[in-house]
Design a protein around this motif. Structure first.
Motif, PDB file in Angstrom:
ATOM      1  N   GLU A 117     -46.199   2.034 -12.143  1.00 22.72           N
ATOM      2  CA  GLU A 117     -46.994   1.386 -11.090  1.00 22.72           C
ATOM      3  C   GLU A 117     -46.118   0.944  -9.924  1.00 22.72           C
ATOM      4  O   GLU A 117     -46.534   1.012  -8.764  1.00 22.72           O
ATOM      5  N   CYS A 118     -44.911   0.486 -10.220  1.00 24.27           N
ATOM      6  CA  CYS A 118     -43.990   0.097  -9.145  1.00 24.27           C
ATOM      7  C   CYS A 118     -43.630   1.302  -8.282  1.00 24.27           C
ATOM      8  O   CYS A 118     -43.581   1.201  -7.046  1.00 24.27           O
ATOM      9  N   ARG A 119     -43.409   2.441  -8.903  1.00 25.10           N
ATOM     10  CA  ARG A 119     -43.113   3.659  -8.135  1.00 25.10           C
ATOM     11  C   ARG A 119     -44.290   4.051  -7.247  1.00 25.10           C
ATOM     12  O   ARG A 119     -44.115   4.455  -6.099  1.00 25.10           O
ATOM     13  N   ARG A 120     -45.492   3.912  -7.776  1.00 21.52           N
ATOM     14  CA  ARG A 120     -46.686   4.217  -6.981  1.00 21.52           C
ATOM     15  C   ARG A 120     -46.770   3.279  -5.777  1.00 21.52           C
ATOM     16  O   ARG A 120     -47.060   3.710  -4.659  1.00 21.52           O
ATOM     17  N   LEU A 121     -46.489   1.996  -5.992  1.00 19.46           N
ATOM     18  CA  LEU A 121     -46.495   1.033  -4.885  1.00 19.46           C
ATOM     19  C   LEU A 121     -45.453   1.389  -3.827  1.00 19.46           C
ATOM     20  O   LEU A 121     -45.703   1.277  -2.631  1.00 19.46           O
ATOM     21  N   ARG A 122     -44.279   1.828  -4.276  1.00 18.94           N
ATOM     22  CA  ARG A 122     -43.230   2.219  -3.328  1.00 18.94           C
ATOM     23  C   ARG A 122     -43.635   3.470  -2.555  1.00 18.94           C
ATOM     24  O   ARG A 122     -43.313   3.620  -1.389  1.00 18.94           O
ATOM     25  N   ASP A 123     -44.340   4.379  -3.203  1.00 18.44           N
ATOM     26  CA  ASP A 123     -44.775   5.617  -2.547  1.00 18.44           C
ATOM     27  C   ASP A 123     -45.935   5.399  -1.578  1.00 18.44           C
ATOM     28  O   ASP A 123     -46.143   6.212  -0.683  1.00 18.44           O
ATOM     29  N   THR A 124     -46.679   4.306  -1.755  1.00 17.17           N
ATOM     30  CA  THR A 124     -47.878   4.097  -0.946  1.00 17.17           C
ATOM     31  C   THR A 124     -47.764   2.868  -0.046  1.00 17.17           C
ATOM     32  O   THR A 124     -47.534   2.987   1.145  1.00 17.17           O
TER      33      THR A 124
ATOM     34  N   PRO B  99     -43.234   1.540   1.157  1.00 17.79           N
ATOM     35  CA  PRO B  99     -42.181   2.564   1.192  1.00 17.79           C
ATOM     36  C   PRO B  99     -40.803   2.011   1.563  1.00 17.79           C
ATOM     37  O   PRO B  99     -39.788   2.585   1.202  1.00 17.79           O
ATOM     38  N   ARG B 100     -40.774   0.872   2.259  1.00 16.32           N
ATOM     39  CA  ARG B 100     -39.492   0.234   2.617  1.00 16.32           C
ATOM     40  C   ARG B 100     -39.131  -0.901   1.666  1.00 16.32           C
ATOM     41  O   ARG B 100     -38.180  -1.634   1.908  1.00 16.32           O
ATOM     42  N   GLY B 101     -39.911  -1.079   0.621  1.00 13.15           N
ATOM     43  CA  GLY B 101     -39.663  -2.139  -0.341  1.00 13.15           C
ATOM     44  C   GLY B 101     -40.556  -3.347  -0.100  1.00 13.15           C
ATOM     45  O   GLY B 101     -41.135  -3.510   0.974  1.00 13.15           O
ATOM     46  N   LEU B 102     -40.666  -4.172  -1.110  1.00 11.07           N
ATOM     47  CA  LEU B 102     -41.471  -5.386  -1.021  1.00 11.07           C
ATOM     48  C   LEU B 102     -40.688  -6.426  -0.220  1.00 11.07           C
ATOM     49  O   LEU B 102     -39.537  -6.722  -0.537  1.00 11.07           O
ATOM     50  N   PRO B 103     -41.288  -6.995   0.822  1.00  7.73           N
ATOM     51  CA  PRO B 103     -40.572  -7.982   1.638  1.00  7.73           C
ATOM     52  C   PRO B 103     -40.257  -9.264   0.863  1.00  7.73           C
ATOM     53  O   PRO B 103     -40.999  -9.662  -0.051  1.00  7.73           O
ATOM     54  N   THR B 104     -39.195  -9.923   1.250  1.00  9.28           N
ATOM     55  CA  THR B 104     -38.832 -11.206   0.662  1.00  9.28           C
ATOM     56  C   THR B 104     -39.961 -12.209   0.883  1.00  9.28           C
ATOM     57  O   THR B 104     -40.515 -12.307   1.977  1.00  9.28           O
ATOM     58  N   GLY B 105     -40.328 -12.924  -0.187  1.00  7.11           N
ATOM     59  CA  GLY B 105     -41.394 -13.913  -0.123  1.00  7.11           C
ATOM     60  C   GLY B 105     -42.772 -13.367  -0.424  1.00  7.11           C
ATOM     61  O   GLY B 105     -43.715 -14.132  -0.603  1.00  7.11           O
TER      62      GLY B 105
ATOM     63  N   GLY C 180     -47.921  -3.763 -18.973  1.00  7.85           N
ATOM     64  CA  GLY C 180     -47.461  -2.815 -19.985  1.00  7.85           C
ATOM     65  C   GLY C 180     -47.553  -3.399 -21.378  1.00  7.85           C
ATOM     66  O   GLY C 180     -48.606  -3.855 -21.798  1.00  7.85           O
ATOM     67  N   GLU C 181     -46.434  -3.445 -22.070  1.00  6.59           N
ATOM     68  CA  GLU C 181     -46.396  -3.924 -23.454  1.00  6.59           C
ATOM     69  C   GLU C 181     -46.084  -5.412 -23.581  1.00  6.59           C
ATOM     70  O   GLU C 181     -45.905  -5.913 -24.698  1.00  6.59           O
ATOM     71  N   LEU C 182     -46.023  -6.124 -22.471  1.00  2.46           N
ATOM     72  CA  LEU C 182     -45.826  -7.575 -22.531  1.00  2.46           C
ATOM     73  C   LEU C 182     -47.098  -8.239 -23.052  1.00  2.46           C
ATOM     74  O   LEU C 182     -48.194  -7.688 -22.912  1.00  2.46           O
ATOM     75  N   PRO C 183     -46.993  -9.454 -23.595  1.00  2.00           N
ATOM     76  CA  PRO C 183     -48.199 -10.150 -24.070  1.00  2.00           C
ATOM     77  C   PRO C 183     -48.981 -10.825 -22.950  1.00  2.00           C
ATOM     78  O   PRO C 183     -49.716 -11.771 -23.184  1.00  2.00           O
ATOM     79  N   ALA C 184     -48.840 -10.342 -21.737  1.00  2.00           N
ATOM     80  CA  ALA C 184     -49.584 -10.833 -20.578  1.00  2.00           C
ATOM     81  C   ALA C 184     -50.472  -9.695 -20.078  1.00  2.00           C
ATOM     82  O   ALA C 184     -50.338  -8.550 -20.531  1.00  2.00           O
ATOM     83  N   ARG C 185     -51.364  -9.991 -19.143  1.00  2.00           N
ATOM     84  CA  ARG C 185     -52.220  -8.942 -18.583  1.00  2.00           C
ATOM     85  C   ARG C 185     -51.586  -8.281 -17.374  1.00  2.00           C
ATOM     86  O   ARG C 185     -51.774  -7.101 -17.139  1.00  2.00           O
ATOM     87  N   TRP C 186     -50.857  -9.103 -16.569  1.00  2.00           N
ATOM     88  CA  TRP C 186     -50.275  -8.594 -15.337  1.00  2.00           C
ATOM     89  C   TRP C 186     -48.841  -9.086 -15.171  1.00  2.00           C
ATOM     90  O   TRP C 186     -48.482 -10.148 -15.679  1.00  2.00           O
ATOM     91  N   VAL C 187     -48.082  -8.324 -14.387  1.00  2.00           N
ATOM     92  CA  VAL C 187     -46.797  -8.785 -13.878  1.00  2.00           C
ATOM     93  C   VAL C 187     -46.959  -8.917 -12.372  1.00  2.00           C
ATOM     94  O   VAL C 187     -47.461  -7.999 -11.709  1.00  2.00           O
ATOM     95  N   ILE C 188     -46.572 -10.061 -11.857  1.00  2.00           N
ATOM     96  CA  ILE C 188     -46.586 -10.280 -10.418  1.00  2.00           C
ATOM     97  C   ILE C 188     -45.133 -10.260  -9.961  1.00  2.00           C
ATOM     98  O   ILE C 188     -44.333 -11.100 -10.370  1.00  2.00           O
ATOM     99  N   HIS C 189     -44.803  -9.264  -9.166  1.00  2.00           N
ATOM    100  CA  HIS C 189     -43.436  -9.080  -8.679  1.00  2.00           C
ATOM    101  C   HIS C 189     -43.277  -9.835  -7.369  1.00  2.00           C
ATOM    102  O   HIS C 189     -44.114  -9.691  -6.467  1.00  2.00           O
TER     103      HIS C 189
END
Length: 174
Positions: A48-55, A58-64, A72-81
């Motif tokens: 999913e991170c690769r898909r976000l970078r491709d769409t 493309p220059r990366g997630l800005p600071t902040g 994925g396999e974590l015991p949570a529903r989502w990861v917030i990056h």
């Protein structure tokens, strides 16, 4: 008002709706919390991170900023990056960076609320290789979360060692 709790432990083991990842702007994994989340969560997070970078980033997630993926396999529903700022000892630069660190927390909570998450686990963003002083990071994190007014029941700070836990506990008691 968001309930703020502290846990000494491993963020990848938290049974919450959303786990916040102290990511780098590339969103492709790394060391520290970022590496641990990617390793434990498995390949679905990276895909999913690769898909976000491709769409969208493309220059990366800005600071902040913050963005969500599967957990994925974590015991949570989502990861917030979220991408924290790199600490600078220069006084003028430090003053400019503090709002970006606060934004990591407020934007993560905004994304969590948008997903319908009620419980969120945070690491101490920017305190590892980005070298933000723990006491100041704890102050910014706790103040920002306490001021947030969305439908989040619990913001849990998961601290990896007792020194960090003690600093956050002292700040929380103030």
């Amino acid at each position: 008002m968001v309930a703020v709790t502290l846990v000494l432990g491993d963020i990848t083991e938290q049974q919450v709706d959303a786990v916040v990842n102290a990511a780098n702007s590339e969103l492709l994994g790394g060391g520290g919390v970022d590496g641990a989340i990617h390793r434990r969560g498995g390949p679905a997070i990276l895909a999913e991170c690769r898909r976000l970078r491709d769409t969208e980033y493309p220059r990366g997630l800005p600071t902040g900023a913050a963005v969500a993926t599967t957990a994925g396999e974590l015991p949570a529903r989502w990861v917030i990056h979220t991408v924290g700022p790199v600490w600078s000892a220069r006084g003028d630069r430090a003053a400019q960076l503090a709002p970006l660190l606060a934004s990591c927390y407020s934007e993560s909570l905004r994304v969590a609320a948008g997903l319908g998450a009620r419980t969120v686990a945070f690491p101490a963003v920017s305190t590892g290789v980005y070298r933000w002083p723990m006491d100041d990071a704890a102050r910014i994190a706790i103040e920002t979360v306490r001021e947030y007014s969305a439908d989040i029941d619990e913001a849990r700070f998961v601290l990896f060692d007792s020194a960090a836990y003690d600093v956050f506990a002292e700040r929380l008691a103030r």
